[in-house]
Design a protein around this motif. Structure first.
Motif, PDB file in Angstrom:
ATOM      1  N   VAL A  40       0.816  -1.207   0.000  1.00 43.02           N
ATOM      2  CA  VAL A  40       0.000   0.000   0.000  1.00 43.02           C
ATOM      3  C   VAL A  40       0.857   1.267   0.000  1.00 43.02           C
ATOM      4  CG1 VAL A  40      -1.985  -1.059   1.106  1.00 43.02           C
ATOM      5  CG2 VAL A  40      -0.173  -0.129   2.522  1.00 43.02           C
ATOM      6  N   GLU A  41       2.189   1.102  -0.057  1.00 41.56           N
ATOM      7  CA  GLU A  41       3.121   2.226  -0.068  1.00 41.56           C
ATOM      8  C   GLU A  41       2.754   3.222   1.027  1.00 41.56           C
ATOM      9  OE1 GLU A  41       3.574   4.018  -3.874  1.00 41.56           O
ATOM     10  OE2 GLU A  41       4.802   2.377  -4.638  1.00 41.56           O
ATOM     11  N   ALA A  63       3.630  -6.284  12.845  1.00 40.84           N
ATOM     12  CA  ALA A  63       2.595  -7.326  12.862  1.00 40.84           C
ATOM     13  C   ALA A  63       1.551  -7.108  11.773  1.00 40.84           C
ATOM     14  CB  ALA A  63       1.939  -7.398  14.240  1.00 40.84           C
ATOM     15  N   PRO A  64       0.940  -5.898  11.630  1.00 39.57           N
ATOM     16  CA  PRO A  64      -0.031  -5.716  10.540  1.00 39.57           C
ATOM     17  C   PRO A  64       0.624  -5.569   9.190  1.00 39.57           C
ATOM     18  CG  PRO A  64       0.205  -3.695  11.797  1.00 39.57           C
ATOM     19  CD  PRO A  64       1.015  -4.734  12.519  1.00 39.57           C
ATOM     20  N   ALA A  65       1.837  -4.989   9.135  1.00 40.98           N
ATOM     21  CA  ALA A  65       2.487  -4.734   7.841  1.00 40.98           C
ATOM     22  C   ALA A  65       3.061  -5.994   7.222  1.00 40.98           C
ATOM     23  CB  ALA A  65       3.600  -3.691   8.021  1.00 40.98           C
ATOM     24  N   GLU A  66       3.305  -7.045   8.065  1.00 44.76           N
ATOM     25  CA  GLU A  66       3.950  -8.255   7.555  1.00 44.76           C
ATOM     26  C   GLU A  66       3.115  -8.918   6.470  1.00 44.76           C
ATOM     27  OE1 GLU A  66       6.310 -12.119   9.399  1.00 44.76           O
ATOM     28  OE2 GLU A  66       4.963 -10.936  10.652  1.00 44.76           O
ATOM     29  N   HIS A  67       1.774  -8.786   6.561  1.00 49.28           N
ATOM     30  CA  HIS A  67       0.903  -9.397   5.564  1.00 49.28           C
ATOM     31  C   HIS A  67       0.970  -8.643   4.239  1.00 49.28           C
ATOM     32  CE1 HIS A  67      -0.776 -11.950   8.661  1.00 49.28           C
ATOM     33  NE2 HIS A  67      -1.004 -10.897   9.400  1.00 49.28           N
ATOM     34  N   ASP A 304      -7.644  -1.700   8.789  1.00 45.86           N
ATOM     35  CA  ASP A 304      -8.889  -1.844   8.031  1.00 45.86           C
ATOM     36  C   ASP A 304      -8.657  -1.576   6.553  1.00 45.86           C
ATOM     37  OD1 ASP A 304     -10.145  -2.428  10.381  1.00 45.86           O
ATOM     38  OD2 ASP A 304     -10.978  -0.418  10.672  1.00 45.86           O
ATOM     39  N   ARG A 305      -7.877  -0.526   6.255  1.00 44.32           N
ATOM     40  CA  ARG A 305      -7.595  -0.229   4.844  1.00 44.32           C
ATOM     41  C   ARG A 305      -6.818  -1.364   4.208  1.00 44.32           C
ATOM     42  NH1 ARG A 305      -6.117   4.853   6.832  1.00 44.32           N
ATOM     43  NH2 ARG A 305      -3.911   4.380   6.440  1.00 44.32           N
ATOM     44  N   ASN A 306      -5.828  -1.862   4.942  1.00 46.47           N
ATOM     45  CA  ASN A 306      -5.014  -2.946   4.402  1.00 46.47           C
ATOM     46  C   ASN A 306      -5.842  -4.218   4.202  1.00 46.47           C
ATOM     47  OD1 ASN A 306      -2.886  -1.225   4.496  1.00 46.47           O
ATOM     48  ND2 ASN A 306      -1.957  -2.082   6.332  1.00 46.47           N
ATOM     49  N   ALA A 307      -6.784  -4.458   5.139  1.00 41.36           N
ATOM     50  CA  ALA A 307      -7.632  -5.643   4.997  1.00 41.36           C
ATOM     51  C   ALA A 307      -8.494  -5.538   3.748  1.00 41.36           C
ATOM     52  CB  ALA A 307      -8.515  -5.804   6.237  1.00 41.36           C
ATOM     53  N   ARG A 308      -9.036  -4.337   3.504  1.00 43.77           N
ATOM     54  CA  ARG A 308      -9.843  -4.155   2.290  1.00 43.77           C
ATOM     55  C   ARG A 308      -8.981  -4.310   1.045  1.00 43.77           C
ATOM     56  NH1 ARG A 308     -12.137  -0.003   5.540  1.00 43.77           N
ATOM     57  NH2 ARG A 308     -10.798   1.563   4.528  1.00 43.77           N
ATOM     58  N   SER A 309      -7.787  -3.731   1.090  1.00 43.96           N
ATOM     59  CA  SER A 309      -6.884  -3.855  -0.053  1.00 43.96           C
ATOM     60  C   SER A 309      -6.499  -5.300  -0.298  1.00 43.96           C
ATOM     61  CB  SER A 309      -5.621  -3.008   0.191  1.00 43.96           C
ATOM     62  OG  SER A 309      -4.673  -3.205  -0.836  1.00 43.96           O
ATOM     63  N   GLU A 314      -6.950 -10.413  -3.206  1.00 42.62           N
ATOM     64  CA  GLU A 314      -7.229 -11.847  -3.191  1.00 42.62           C
ATOM     65  C   GLU A 314      -8.384 -12.195  -4.118  1.00 42.62           C
ATOM     66  OE1 GLU A 314      -7.942 -12.593   0.904  1.00 42.62           O
ATOM     67  OE2 GLU A 314      -5.806 -12.701   1.448  1.00 42.62           O
ATOM     68  N   ALA A 315      -9.420 -11.328  -4.158  1.00 40.81           N
ATOM     69  CA  ALA A 315     -10.554 -11.577  -5.047  1.00 40.81           C
ATOM     70  C   ALA A 315     -10.127 -11.523  -6.507  1.00 40.81           C
ATOM     71  CB  ALA A 315     -11.658 -10.549  -4.783  1.00 40.81           C
ATOM     72  N   LYS A 316      -9.245 -10.560  -6.823  1.00 42.01           N
ATOM     73  CA  LYS A 316      -8.744 -10.449  -8.191  1.00 42.01           C
ATOM     74  C   LYS A 316      -7.927 -11.672  -8.575  1.00 42.01           C
ATOM     75  CE  LYS A 316      -5.904  -7.523 -11.182  1.00 42.01           C
ATOM     76  NZ  LYS A 316      -5.042  -6.304 -11.236  1.00 42.01           N
TER      77      LYS A 316
END
Length: 441
Positions: A40-41, A63-67, A304-309, A314-316
């Motif tokens: 997400v830069e 922890a959140p950025a690792e994904h 939350d933004r990262n989860a949506r991204s 993943e859907a794509k």
């Protein structure tokens, strides 16, 4: 100068908290990096170089950025120049992590394992989110100055989770920190890292709704003390990882290090904060104190933004994978004069080395194309690595691609838009996913 407005006091306090820096602390800024979530830069927090190739930061930063992929950005670098990083070690209870970065050649900052004295000057260095929001892209770390107000045992857990959780040595200080400072160093006047910034307090004040409104609103009053893990909590794990680092257990002596302390700025900031809190307390004595993780609000929004991204990505990818696996229907469209039609081609036959044969006689051809100009076994068609190829099987009237007659038994690639003729019959090969396309008319 007489200041009548609490807002004016806050502006004065905010400005004075950013001034004042010693020579030793100033030199540390070159070893302070920004932790970046690459997909997400976006900045996730701060960190500092402990040794060439290794960076120390907070667990809650990575922890959140690792994904989304982690990278570190050195001072002056753009997002696209950030170097990929991997987690070498992490601890949720200590809220500490060590990243490994290939090609990182910056020298490590020295540590000071001696507990700093209460009242000693410290500097918080990092990449606060408020600066990133106002300047668009952070090019260099921000340094603020304050003093140690408390040294003791503490737990990062909040509420019921705090019961039985691991206690660690923590430094409380009043150097100004904001979301994005997490993982950055707390440096003494000798340029040595005393702690790793992790949390802060915030003071909130319930106030009556303005303009005659009913009820109460909560106004963020001021930032309270910041908290940092003492480096003694980090050192044993650096030893286990066999990471070389510089450390001392001697008290910092600014006179020996050549640094000039700016105690006046720290004094003005502390007195200003106390005066402002006192004025607001007299106006309304009920103050709510809320303990929050230093980057929690922004971390929660970013999560939350990262989860949506991540879900969109993943859907794509799932859609692309489904389309890649979906069987394709291949059709041979033909026309001769007023006659026209569609002939289905076998995907399994097209994948074979000899391909799918086309001709007038079904006894010797896979696909029957009824025309006097087509030989009993006229040509063959196949697919290799997504490319269609055709070859003539020594037909009487020949096989042509763009009006050029093909040599017998030599494969020739064809692509969309090519004019293909089998004798006097014009043909075209079309393919589509069965799940998306209907049958040809």
């Amino acid at each position: 100068m007489t200041v009548k407005s609490p807002r004016a006091i806050f502006v004065l306090l905010f400005l004075t908290s950013f001034v004042g820096a010693t020579k030793g602390a100033e030199e540390t800024r070159q070893q302070v990096v920004q932790i970046v979530a690459t997909d997400v830069e976006e900045g996730a927090g701060s960190g500092f170089v402990i040794a060439p190739g290794y960076v120390v930061t907070n667990w809650h930063v990575v922890a959140p950025a690792e994904h989304l992929g982690i990278a570190i950005r050195e001072p002056g670098e753009r997002f696209e120049e950030a170097a990929p990083a991997t987690v070498a070690w992490q601890s949720e209870e200590l809220d500490l992590a060590v990243l490994e970065v290939d090609g990182l050649e910056l020298a490590g900052l020295p540590l000071n394992e001696k507990e700093p004295a209460v009242g000693s000057t410290v500097h918080a260095v990092g990449y606060p989110g408020i600066v990133e929001d106002t300047r668009g892209e952070v090019l260099h770390p921000v340094q603020t100055t304050g003093a140690i107000s408390y040294v003791g045992q503490h737990s990062w857990a909040v509420g019921q989770q705090a019961s039985g959780s691991e206690q660690l040595l923590v430094l409380a200080h009043d150097a100004d920190i904001h979301g994005g400072n997490s993982g950055g160093p707390l440096v003494n006047e000798c340029g040595q890292v005393a702690g790793v910034n992790t949390q802060r307090h915030q003071l909130h004040l319930p106030v009556e709704a303005p303009f005659g409104g009913s009820g109460e609103e909560v106004m963020r009053l001021a930032q309270g003390p910041g908290y940092a893990s003492h480096v003694s909590e980090l050192v044993p794990h650096l030893d286990q990882l066999d990471i070389p680092y510089q450390s001392t257990r001697s008290a910092c002596d600014p006179a020996q290090s050549g640094a000039s302390p700016f105690l006046y700025a720290a004094f003005v900031g502390s007195v200003g904060l106390a005066a402002f809190a006192l004025v607001m307390a007299l106006r309304r004595p009920r103050i709510i104190q809320e303990v929050v993780r230093e980057t929690y609000t922004q971390w929660h929004e970013r999560r939350d933004r990262n989860a949506r991204s991540r879900k969109r990505k993943e859907a794509k990818e799932a859609k692309e994978a489904k389309e890649a696996k979906a069987p394709k229907r291949v059709t041979l469209r033909w026309r001769e004069g007023k006659r026209a039609g569609n002939l289905p081609l076998s995907q399994s036959k097209l994948s074979q080395t000899d391909g799918c044969t086309i001709g007038r006689d079904p006894a010797v051809s896979d696909i029957r194309l009824e025309s006097d100009s087509v030989s009993r076994r006229h040509c063959a068609l196949r697919q290799r690595s997504g490319v269609y190829e055709i070859r003539d099987l020594r037909s009487t009237n020949g096989t042509r691609v763009n009006n050029k007659r093909l040599e017998p038994f030599e494969w020739h690639p064809i692509q969309q838009g090519d004019e293909i003729s089998l004798g006097s019959v014009r043909v075209a090969v079309e393919s589509a996913h069965q799940s998306n396309e209907g049958h040809p008319h």
